[in-house]
Design a protein around this motif. Structure first.
Motif, PDB file in Angstrom:
ATOM      1  N   GLN A 196     -37.053  44.939 -29.949  1.00  0.00           N
ATOM      2  CA  GLN A 196     -36.810  46.327 -30.462  1.00  0.00           C
ATOM      3  C   GLN A 196     -37.108  46.257 -31.898  1.00  0.00           C
ATOM      4  O   GLN A 196     -37.669  47.487 -32.573  1.00  0.00           O
ATOM      5  CB  GLN A 196     -35.356  46.617 -30.264  1.00  0.00           C
ATOM      6  CG  GLN A 196     -35.064  47.942 -30.863  1.00  0.00           C
ATOM      7  CD  GLN A 196     -33.276  48.255 -30.762  1.00  0.00           C
ATOM      8  OE1 GLN A 196     -32.605  47.164 -31.117  1.00  0.00           O
ATOM      9  NE2 GLN A 196     -32.960  49.486 -30.536  1.00  0.00           N
TER      10      GLN A 196
ATOM     11  N   PRO B  38     -34.360  40.707 -26.411  1.00  0.00           N
ATOM     12  CA  PRO B  38     -34.759  42.180 -26.418  1.00  0.00           C
ATOM     13  C   PRO B  38     -34.191  42.602 -28.021  1.00  0.00           C
ATOM     14  O   PRO B  38     -35.141  43.943 -28.369  1.00  0.00           O
ATOM     15  CB  PRO B  38     -33.597  42.636 -25.501  1.00  0.00           C
ATOM     16  CG  PRO B  38     -32.611  41.802 -25.183  1.00  0.00           C
ATOM     17  CD  PRO B  38     -33.246  40.472 -25.403  1.00  0.00           C
ATOM     18  N   GLN B  39     -33.482  42.223 -28.706  1.00  0.00           N
ATOM     19  CA  GLN B  39     -33.239  42.713 -30.123  1.00  0.00           C
ATOM     20  C   GLN B  39     -34.555  42.476 -30.982  1.00  0.00           C
ATOM     21  O   GLN B  39     -35.012  43.359 -31.700  1.00  0.00           O
ATOM     22  CB  GLN B  39     -31.925  42.155 -30.840  1.00  0.00           C
ATOM     23  CG  GLN B  39     -30.573  42.722 -30.045  1.00  0.00           C
ATOM     24  CD  GLN B  39     -29.389  42.306 -30.802  1.00  0.00           C
ATOM     25  OE1 GLN B  39     -29.524  41.198 -31.624  1.00  0.00           O
ATOM     26  NE2 GLN B  39     -28.380  42.874 -30.704  1.00  0.00           N
TER      27      GLN B  39
END
Length: 316
Positions: free
Chosen positions: A86, A82-83
């Protein structure tokens, strides 16, 4: 001369043996001067690029031999990180918002300077200077101090009753702060726009005035079409540069990518994965995704440019 050189290389009869040997020595000398560049290109550019392409399909931590994992790094990016997603989102916001604003500011200032002769050299140098120092560490440190809590910007806004606190630690304001820093460096595209404006014939504006065109109509019907090739050039360069933002974001966030990952731009996250977490294989895969994305964007721009870019002397 070129025709004679080609004939000499093919052993043609147009040159005497002495001139043929001289031409051959000249060709050898030319290739000899290219050798240092070829060594640098192969050893410092092409070689590392090909090796990083291999590492993109491996698990590698700099201390052990690379372990082949196939497409696992690429699958992990889009399904289990997820980083990473993002960082892609934050970078796209920065590119899609900051680049048009920067180009608009550059074009606006260039048009003002185009109609000013007195002191124009001073103003051009003044506006261009931030582009030379904008990516430096010192400017990033100063920018962070300006927008921190109780910094000059915060104190100035408080005089008008606007209490925003520090921009650096504010999740909602840190991205606009980074975009402002990018827009502040509009000097390079401004100079290119100014050079393009100087090449527009004044007769076109005079003809537009005869037809009753006002400033807005002249801008839309004369300036933009005649400046379209320069706009295309600046747009392409600024998009590529925006995707590579690193130094300012890294310094302002102290390398953390905070707050809440809002300065964790693509290259910052790539650096953290490669050199902080020692996941060099994963970082290499990220780098090649960026290369592919930038190449696709450049390809789309070149393909669509035939619809809106006008070149002088071109018949359509």
């Amino acid at each position: 001369m070129r025709r004679e050189l080609r004939r000499a290389e093919r052993g043609g009869p147009s040159m005497s043996p002495g001139r043929r040997r001289a031409a051959r020595r000249e060709s050898v000398a030319g290739y000899g001067f290219l050798v240092p560049w070829l060594i640098g290109f192969l050893g410092l550019t092409l070689g590392p690029m090909l090796y990083s392409l291999y590492l993109a399909f491996t698990k590698y931590n700099l201390f052990k031999d690379p372990e082949w994992v196939g497409f696992d790094n690429f699958v992990r990016m889009f399904t289990d990180d997820p980083q990473y997603l993002q960082s892609v989102q934050i970078t796209l916001i920065y590119v899609l918002v900051g680049t048009p604003i920067k180009l608009a500011a550059a074009l606006g200032i260039a048009m003002l300077l185009n109609y000013r002769n007195k002191g124009s050299g001073f103003f051009r140098s003044s506006f261009y200077a931030p582009s030379l120092i904008g990516a430096s560490v010192s400017v990033a440190i100063v920018w962070r101090a300006m927008f921190s809590t109780d910094g000059p910007v915060d104190n100035s806004l408080s005089l008008f009753g606007i209490e925003l606190g520090g921009w650096v630690g504010n999740v909602a304001l840190v991205v606009p702060m980074m975009i402002l820093l990018a827009v502040w460096q509009f000097g390079a595209p401004m100079v290119i726009f100014l050079a393009g404006l100087k090449q527009i014939p004044q007769e076109l504006y005079e003809a537009a005035e005869v037809d009753g065109a006002g400033p807005v109509r002249k801008f839309r019907s004369v300036t933009i079409p005649m400046l379209s090739s320069v706009i295309f050039f600046n747009l392409l360069l600024e998009l590529i540069n925006a995707f590579q933002i690193f130094a300012s974001a890294y310094i302002i966030s102290n390398g953390s990518g905070g707050p809440a990952g809002m300065t964790n731009y693509y290259t910052v996250y790539l650096y953290k994965r490669g050199f902080a977490d020692l996941q060099m294989g994963y970082a290499s895969a990220m780098a090649w995704v960026l290369v592919i994305v930038v190449a696709i964007i450049a390809f789309i721009l070149f393909k669509t440019s035939t619809r809106w870019v006008h070149y002088a002397g071109e018949n359509r």
